[in-house]
Design a protein around this motif. Structure first.
Motif, mmCIF file in Angstrom:
data_model
loop_
_atom_site.group_PDB
_atom_site.id
_atom_site.type_symbol
_atom_site.label_atom_id
_atom_site.label_comp_id
_atom_site.label_asym_id
_atom_site.label_seq_id
_atom_site.Cartn_x
_atom_site.Cartn_y
_atom_site.Cartn_z
ATOM 1 N N ALA A 56 47.270 48.101 48.617
ATOM 2 C CA ALA A 56 46.726 48.208 47.265
ATOM 3 C C ALA A 56 47.747 47.756 46.224
ATOM 4 O O ALA A 56 47.400 47.052 45.266
ATOM 5 C CB ALA A 56 46.290 49.643 46.991
ATOM 6 N N PHE A 57 49.017 48.137 46.404
ATOM 7 C CA PHE A 57 50.055 47.714 45.470
ATOM 8 C C PHE A 57 50.248 46.196 45.503
ATOM 9 O O PHE A 57 50.457 45.570 44.463
ATOM 10 C CB PHE A 57 51.378 48.413 45.770
ATOM 11 N N ASN A 58 50.199 45.598 46.680
ATOM 12 C CA ASN A 58 50.303 44.136 46.771
ATOM 13 C C ASN A 58 49.155 43.475 46.017
ATOM 14 O O ASN A 58 49.357 42.493 45.295
ATOM 15 C CB ASN A 58 50.298 43.683 48.232
ATOM 16 N N PHE A 59 47.950 44.024 46.174
ATOM 17 C CA PHE A 59 46.791 43.491 45.462
ATOM 18 C C PHE A 59 46.980 43.651 43.947
ATOM 19 O O PHE A 59 46.732 42.725 43.185
ATOM 20 C CB PHE A 59 45.509 44.205 45.915
ATOM 21 N N LEU A 60 47.454 44.807 43.525
ATOM 22 C CA LEU A 60 47.685 45.071 42.104
ATOM 23 C C LEU A 60 48.665 44.050 41.526
ATOM 24 O O LEU A 60 48.406 43.471 40.476
ATOM 25 C CB LEU A 60 48.223 46.492 41.930
ATOM 26 N N LYS A 61 49.775 43.829 42.215
ATOM 27 C CA LYS A 61 50.777 42.887 41.705
ATOM 28 C C LYS A 61 50.226 41.464 41.601
ATOM 29 O O LYS A 61 50.541 40.747 40.667
ATOM 30 C CB LYS A 61 52.027 42.912 42.588
ATOM 31 N N GLU A 62 49.383 41.061 42.554
ATOM 32 C CA GLU A 62 48.818 39.716 42.543
ATOM 33 C C GLU A 62 47.739 39.534 41.484
ATOM 34 O O GLU A 62 47.513 38.421 41.013
ATOM 35 C CB GLU A 62 48.214 39.386 43.911
ATOM 36 N N HIS A 63 47.042 40.617 41.107
ATOM 37 C CA HIS A 63 45.882 40.500 40.225
ATOM 38 C C HIS A 63 45.995 41.341 38.958
ATOM 39 O O HIS A 63 44.991 41.627 38.315
ATOM 40 C CB HIS A 63 44.614 40.913 40.987
ATOM 41 N N LEU A 64 47.205 41.711 38.572
ATOM 42 C CA LEU A 64 47.381 42.592 37.427
ATOM 43 C C LEU A 64 46.849 41.978 36.132
ATOM 44 O O LEU A 64 46.344 42.688 35.264
ATOM 45 C CB LEU A 64 48.859 42.967 37.270
ATOM 46 N N ASP A 65 46.917 40.673 35.996
ATOM 47 C CA ASP A 65 46.465 40.016 34.772
ATOM 48 C C ASP A 65 44.973 39.714 34.746
ATOM 49 O O ASP A 65 44.455 39.251 33.740
ATOM 50 C CB ASP A 65 47.250 38.718 34.562
ATOM 51 N N SER A 66 44.268 39.980 35.822
ATOM 52 C CA SER A 66 42.835 39.699 35.880
ATOM 53 C C SER A 66 42.038 40.755 35.122
ATOM 54 O O SER A 66 42.287 41.956 35.251
ATOM 55 C CB SER A 66 42.363 39.658 37.337
ATOM 56 N N ASP A 67 41.057 40.300 34.348
ATOM 57 C CA ASP A 67 40.177 41.219 33.619
ATOM 58 C C ASP A 67 39.117 41.837 34.521
ATOM 59 O O ASP A 67 38.380 42.715 34.092
ATOM 60 C CB ASP A 67 39.482 40.480 32.475
ATOM 61 N N MET A 68 39.031 41.384 35.746
ATOM 62 C CA MET A 68 38.013 41.883 36.684
ATOM 63 C C MET A 68 38.403 43.208 37.334
ATOM 64 O O MET A 68 37.589 43.821 38.003
ATOM 65 C CB MET A 68 37.757 40.849 37.786
ATOM 66 N N PHE A 69 39.640 43.653 37.138
ATOM 67 C CA PHE A 69 40.112 44.854 37.812
ATOM 68 C C PHE A 69 40.719 45.843 36.830
ATOM 69 O O PHE A 69 41.455 45.466 35.924
ATOM 70 C CB PHE A 69 41.157 44.500 38.878
ATOM 71 N N THR A 70 40.397 47.106 37.037
ATOM 72 C CA THR A 70 41.005 48.202 36.305
ATOM 73 C C THR A 70 41.711 49.072 37.340
ATOM 74 O O THR A 70 41.115 49.437 38.356
ATOM 75 C CB THR A 70 39.931 49.028 35.572
ATOM 76 N N TYR A 71 42.962 49.386 37.106
ATOM 77 C CA TYR A 71 43.757 50.144 38.066
ATOM 78 C C TYR A 71 44.004 51.561 37.553
ATOM 79 O O TYR A 71 44.394 51.748 36.393
ATOM 80 C CB TYR A 71 45.096 49.457 38.325
ATOM 81 N N ILE A 72 43.782 52.523 38.424
ATOM 82 C CA ILE A 72 44.018 53.923 38.102
ATOM 83 C C ILE A 72 44.940 54.487 39.178
ATOM 84 O O ILE A 72 44.581 54.520 40.351
ATOM 85 C CB ILE A 72 42.699 54.711 38.065
ATOM 86 N N LEU A 73 46.120 54.910 38.767
ATOM 87 C CA LEU A 73 47.080 55.476 39.712
ATOM 88 C C LEU A 73 47.168 56.984 39.495
ATOM 89 O O LEU A 73 47.125 57.459 38.352
ATOM 90 C CB LEU A 73 48.454 54.844 39.525
#
Length: 144
Positions: A56-73
């Motif tokens: 999940a962290f690898n995915f977050l780092k690769e797609h952090l700038d995408s507007d298609m994803f909201t991350y909740i930690l």
């Protein structure tokens, strides 16, 4: 060991089969997390399954700038811990929602796992909840 596996399977089944999506949407709205559809909301329990959270962290780092994803930690010690662990800037941290433990409990009742990352897809009023446990790591490839 058999009891642990049975308990784990029961937990996964319960988390995956919870169809109380209207409560999930209410919780997201109550905490000002719902964004404009279509969206994918990714819940990451920092102290969860290390392999799953790493993916999940690898995915977050690769797609952090995408507007298609909201991350909740959640289940984390501090935002500084996340910043150091993922090599993020302060601006990157602003793109991530952090839940306090008292708020997190209300999300567990809606099908969000407290041990595995959970992917919530909201498209055209249709809500899908996927728990990305070790047997479903391919969910991350489906999001790309």
């Amino acid at each position: 060991m058999k009891h642990f596996i049975a308990l784990l399977l029961l937990f996964c089944f319960t988390a995956c089969s919870n169809n109380n999506h209207s409560d999930l949407i209410l919780e997201l709205d109550k905490n000002s997390i719902v964004s404009e559809p279509p969206t994918n909301i990714i819940f990451i329990p920092v102290r969860g399954c290390s392999v799953c959270v790493g993916k999940a962290f690898n995915f977050l780092k690769e797609h952090l700038d995408s507007d298609m994803f909201t991350y909740i930690l959640f289940n984390h010690e501090s935002q500084k811990e996340i910043k150091i662990r993922l090599h993020l800037t302060d601006m990157d941290l602003e793109k991530i929602h952090f839940l306090d433990n008292d708020i997190t409990t209300s999300f567990y009742k809606t099908g969000i796992s407290n041990f595995y990352p959970t992917i919530v897809k909201i498209h055209n009023d249709e809500v899908t909840v996927q728990v990305a446990d070790p047997y479903h790591l391919d969910y991350w490839d489906e999001l790309k």
